[in-house]
Design a protein around this motif. Structure first.
Motif, PDB file in Angstrom:
ATOM      1  N   SER A   1      43.702  74.337  -1.762  1.00 58.38           N
ATOM      2  CA  SER A   1      42.981  73.939  -0.551  1.00 58.38           C
ATOM      3  C   SER A   1      43.427  74.740   0.666  1.00 58.38           C
ATOM      4  O   SER A   1      42.590  75.185   1.473  1.00 58.38           O
ATOM      5  CB  SER A   1      43.173  72.441  -0.286  1.00 58.38           C
ATOM      6  OG  SER A   1      44.552  72.125  -0.160  1.00 58.38           O
ATOM      7  N   SER A   2      44.734  74.968   0.796  1.00 58.29           N
ATOM      8  CA  SER A   2      45.254  75.711   1.950  1.00 58.29           C
ATOM      9  C   SER A   2      44.821  77.171   1.912  1.00 58.29           C
ATOM     10  O   SER A   2      44.429  77.745   2.933  1.00 58.29           O
ATOM     11  CB  SER A   2      46.781  75.626   1.995  1.00 58.29           C
ATOM     12  OG  SER A   2      47.212  74.296   2.128  1.00 58.29           O
ATOM     13  N   VAL A   3      44.889  77.759   0.736  1.00 59.97           N
ATOM     14  CA  VAL A   3      44.531  79.175   0.600  1.00 59.97           C
ATOM     15  C   VAL A   3      43.038  79.372   0.847  1.00 59.97           C
ATOM     16  O   VAL A   3      42.615  80.290   1.568  1.00 59.97           O
ATOM     17  CB  VAL A   3      44.912  79.697  -0.791  1.00 59.97           C
ATOM     18  CG1 VAL A   3      44.474  81.145  -0.949  1.00 59.97           C
ATOM     19  CG2 VAL A   3      46.419  79.572  -1.016  1.00 59.97           C
ATOM     20  N   ILE A   4      42.209  78.507   0.279  1.00 59.17           N
ATOM     21  CA  ILE A   4      40.757  78.619   0.465  1.00 59.17           C
ATOM     22  C   ILE A   4      40.400  78.427   1.939  1.00 59.17           C
ATOM     23  O   ILE A   4      39.574  79.166   2.486  1.00 59.17           O
ATOM     24  CB  ILE A   4      40.032  77.590  -0.416  1.00 59.17           C
ATOM     25  CG1 ILE A   4      40.213  77.948  -1.897  1.00 59.17           C
ATOM     26  CG2 ILE A   4      38.545  77.532  -0.063  1.00 59.17           C
ATOM     27  CD1 ILE A   4      39.732  76.878  -2.861  1.00 59.17           C
ATOM     28  N   ARG A   5      41.030  77.439   2.579  1.00 53.62           N
ATOM     29  CA  ARG A   5      40.760  77.201   3.997  1.00 53.62           C
ATOM     30  C   ARG A   5      41.105  78.420   4.846  1.00 53.62           C
ATOM     31  O   ARG A   5      40.363  78.781   5.763  1.00 53.62           O
ATOM     32  CB  ARG A   5      41.545  75.974   4.464  1.00 53.62           C
ATOM     33  CG  ARG A   5      41.242  75.564   5.905  1.00 53.62           C
ATOM     34  CD  ARG A   5      41.747  74.162   6.210  1.00 53.62           C
ATOM     35  NE  ARG A   5      43.192  74.050   6.035  1.00 53.62           N
ATOM     36  CZ  ARG A   5      43.760  73.345   5.053  1.00 53.62           C
ATOM     37  NH1 ARG A   5      43.010  72.717   4.153  1.00 53.62           N
ATOM     38  NH2 ARG A   5      45.074  73.281   4.968  1.00 53.62           N
ATOM     39  N   ARG A   6      42.197  79.071   4.513  1.00 55.20           N
ATOM     40  CA  ARG A   6      42.601  80.264   5.275  1.00 55.20           C
ATOM     41  C   ARG A   6      41.569  81.377   5.121  1.00 55.20           C
ATOM     42  O   ARG A   6      41.218  82.061   6.100  1.00 55.20           O
ATOM     43  CB  ARG A   6      43.971  80.744   4.792  1.00 55.20           C
ATOM     44  CG  ARG A   6      44.444  82.067   5.402  1.00 55.20           C
ATOM     45  CD  ARG A   6      44.656  81.958   6.904  1.00 55.20           C
ATOM     46  NE  ARG A   6      45.119  83.220   7.457  1.00 55.20           N
ATOM     47  CZ  ARG A   6      46.401  83.581   7.551  1.00 55.20           C
ATOM     48  NH1 ARG A   6      47.340  82.774   7.094  1.00 55.20           N
ATOM     49  NH2 ARG A   6      46.732  84.731   8.075  1.00 55.20           N
ATOM     50  N   PHE A   7      41.058  81.568   3.909  1.00 52.47           N
ATOM     51  CA  PHE A   7      40.060  82.604   3.698  1.00 52.47           C
ATOM     52  C   PHE A   7      38.749  82.279   4.428  1.00 52.47           C
ATOM     53  O   PHE A   7      38.040  83.178   4.877  1.00 52.47           O
ATOM     54  CB  PHE A   7      39.789  82.795   2.206  1.00 52.47           C
ATOM     55  CG  PHE A   7      40.775  83.700   1.522  1.00 52.47           C
ATOM     56  CD1 PHE A   7      40.868  85.041   1.852  1.00 52.47           C
ATOM     57  CD2 PHE A   7      41.624  83.204   0.537  1.00 52.47           C
ATOM     58  CE1 PHE A   7      41.779  85.878   1.230  1.00 52.47           C
ATOM     59  CE2 PHE A   7      42.540  84.036  -0.096  1.00 52.47           C
ATOM     60  CZ  PHE A   7      42.619  85.373   0.250  1.00 52.47           C
TER      61      PHE A   7
ATOM     62  N   THR B   1      47.674  78.875   8.605  1.00 49.55           N
ATOM     63  CA  THR B   1      47.738  77.808   7.609  1.00 49.55           C
ATOM     64  C   THR B   1      49.124  77.777   6.976  1.00 49.55           C
ATOM     65  O   THR B   1      49.689  78.825   6.669  1.00 49.55           O
ATOM     66  CB  THR B   1      46.688  78.027   6.497  1.00 49.55           C
ATOM     67  OG1 THR B   1      45.399  78.141   7.091  1.00 49.55           O
ATOM     68  CG2 THR B   1      46.697  76.879   5.508  1.00 49.55           C
ATOM     69  N   ARG B   2      49.652  76.593   6.793  1.00 50.53           N
ATOM     70  CA  ARG B   2      50.942  76.451   6.125  1.00 50.53           C
ATOM     71  C   ARG B   2      50.712  76.423   4.621  1.00 50.53           C
ATOM     72  O   ARG B   2      50.038  75.521   4.101  1.00 50.53           O
ATOM     73  CB  ARG B   2      51.649  75.171   6.563  1.00 50.53           C
ATOM     74  CG  ARG B   2      53.010  74.955   5.894  1.00 50.53           C
ATOM     75  CD  ARG B   2      53.628  73.637   6.349  1.00 50.53           C
ATOM     76  NE  ARG B   2      54.875  73.363   5.675  1.00 50.53           N
ATOM     77  CZ  ARG B   2      56.060  73.821   6.063  1.00 50.53           C
ATOM     78  NH1 ARG B   2      56.139  74.591   7.145  1.00 50.53           N
ATOM     79  NH2 ARG B   2      57.153  73.527   5.388  1.00 50.53           N
ATOM     80  N   PHE B   3      51.237  77.414   3.910  1.00 49.16           N
ATOM     81  CA  PHE B   3      51.103  77.462   2.460  1.00 49.16           C
ATOM     82  C   PHE B   3      52.260  76.712   1.812  1.00 49.16           C
ATOM     83  O   PHE B   3      53.419  76.903   2.174  1.00 49.16           O
ATOM     84  CB  PHE B   3      51.101  78.909   1.956  1.00 49.16           C
ATOM     85  CG  PHE B   3      49.847  79.667   2.316  1.00 49.16           C
ATOM     86  CD1 PHE B   3      48.686  79.010   2.689  1.00 49.16           C
ATOM     87  CD2 PHE B   3      49.830  81.052   2.268  1.00 49.16           C
ATOM     88  CE1 PHE B   3      47.527  79.709   3.000  1.00 49.16           C
ATOM     89  CE2 PHE B   3      48.684  81.761   2.583  1.00 49.16           C
ATOM     90  CZ  PHE B   3      47.527  81.087   2.953  1.00 49.16           C
TER      91      PHE B   3
END
Length: 266
Positions: A212-218, A224-226
């Motif tokens: 969710s974090s990685v997709i949101r960043r893209f 974003t905190r990974f």
């Protein structure tokens, strides 16, 4: 000489996968030396002494690091007192603690283990080719068996390094991208090469991080905190290499993946 190398151990999930799977691999494959990259082992960034000792107890003989070496400050307190934990040799020479290589004695055979970091798309570091040339020239005086963990982003840089030292080192295996490549081969002069061994940790994350974090960043490009994924299956990326003790030339290289889609068959 059979060498087993385990890709980047990531977070608690990676630790547990390592503890569970490496003893099984060792019973089946019978390596004389087991090396693991531990730069992501503690909460996904760096390593502390507790986790370092945990990986050794589970079967690692040497642990290499990478660009996250200093992310956990505790490493500075013990890296200088052990020969079993090494960081990239081309980190500002003389400016940082620890060493970039070690020599281990395996049943009477000396094995040099060297850790290098690439410069393409990575944080600044000294020239890996020049630093490796100096160190390999020293190691060659003691042993023909030399293993290199090349921690880098660019496949071309890893390939160039391997070709440059073909015949002078037994193996060059890439780490960092967390994606195992399918290009394992032995170069003409006897150096085994693999662009990236993959990683050990959450199989259902994105490179081990929460999806969710990685997709949101893209999607939004916002900071974003990974964090390491904690649910789903686990994966382990490894490679096993057979080396002639007398010449240092690799005789065989084989990729290993252990995950829900690639169960390991003893």
């Amino acid at each position: 000489m059979r060498i087993l190398f385990i890709g980047d151990v990531m977070g608690e999930a990676g630790q547990e996968m390592f503890v569970e799977t490496v003893p099984v691999l060792k019973r089946s494959l019978h390596p004389q030396l087991t090396i693991a990259n531990g730069e992501n082992a503690t909460r996904g960034r760096g390593i502390n002494e507790k986790v370092y000792k945990k990986l050794l107890k589970a079967g690692a003989d040497v642990i290499t690091m990478g660009n996250h070496t200093w992310d956990n400050q505790e490493i500075q307190e013990f890296i200088g007192s052990t020969k079993k934990l090494i960081r990239p040799a081309n980190f500002s020479a003389g400016q940082v603690p620890g060493k970039g290589y070690t020599i281990v004695n395996v049943n009477g055979t000396k094995v040099g283990v060297l850790d290098m970091q690439g410069r393409v798309f990575m944080n600044p570091s000294d020239d890996p080719f020049a630093v490796a040339e100096e160190i390999i020239s020293q190691l060659e005086k003691e042993t023909p068996v030399i293993f290199v963990d090349f921690h880098g982003e660019a496949t071309s840089e890893k390939e160039a390094f391997a070709w440059n030292f073909d015949g002078r080192v037994s193996a060059v295996v890439g780490t960092h991208t967390h994606v195992q490549t399918n290009d394992a081969r032995i170069l003409p002069q006897g150096t085994a090469f693999l662009s990236d061994v993959g990683f050990t940790g959450p199989y259902d994350g994105i490179l081990g991080m929460r999806r969710s974090s990685v997709i949101r960043r893209f999607k939004n490009q916002m900071p974003t905190r990974f964090e390491v994924e904690t649910s789903g299956g686990q994966t382990l990326g490894a490679v096993v290499i057979d080396v002639d003790d007398q010449t240092g030339r690799a005789k065989k290289i084989r990729n290993i993946r252990v995950d829900p889609d690639h169960p390991f068959m003893e």
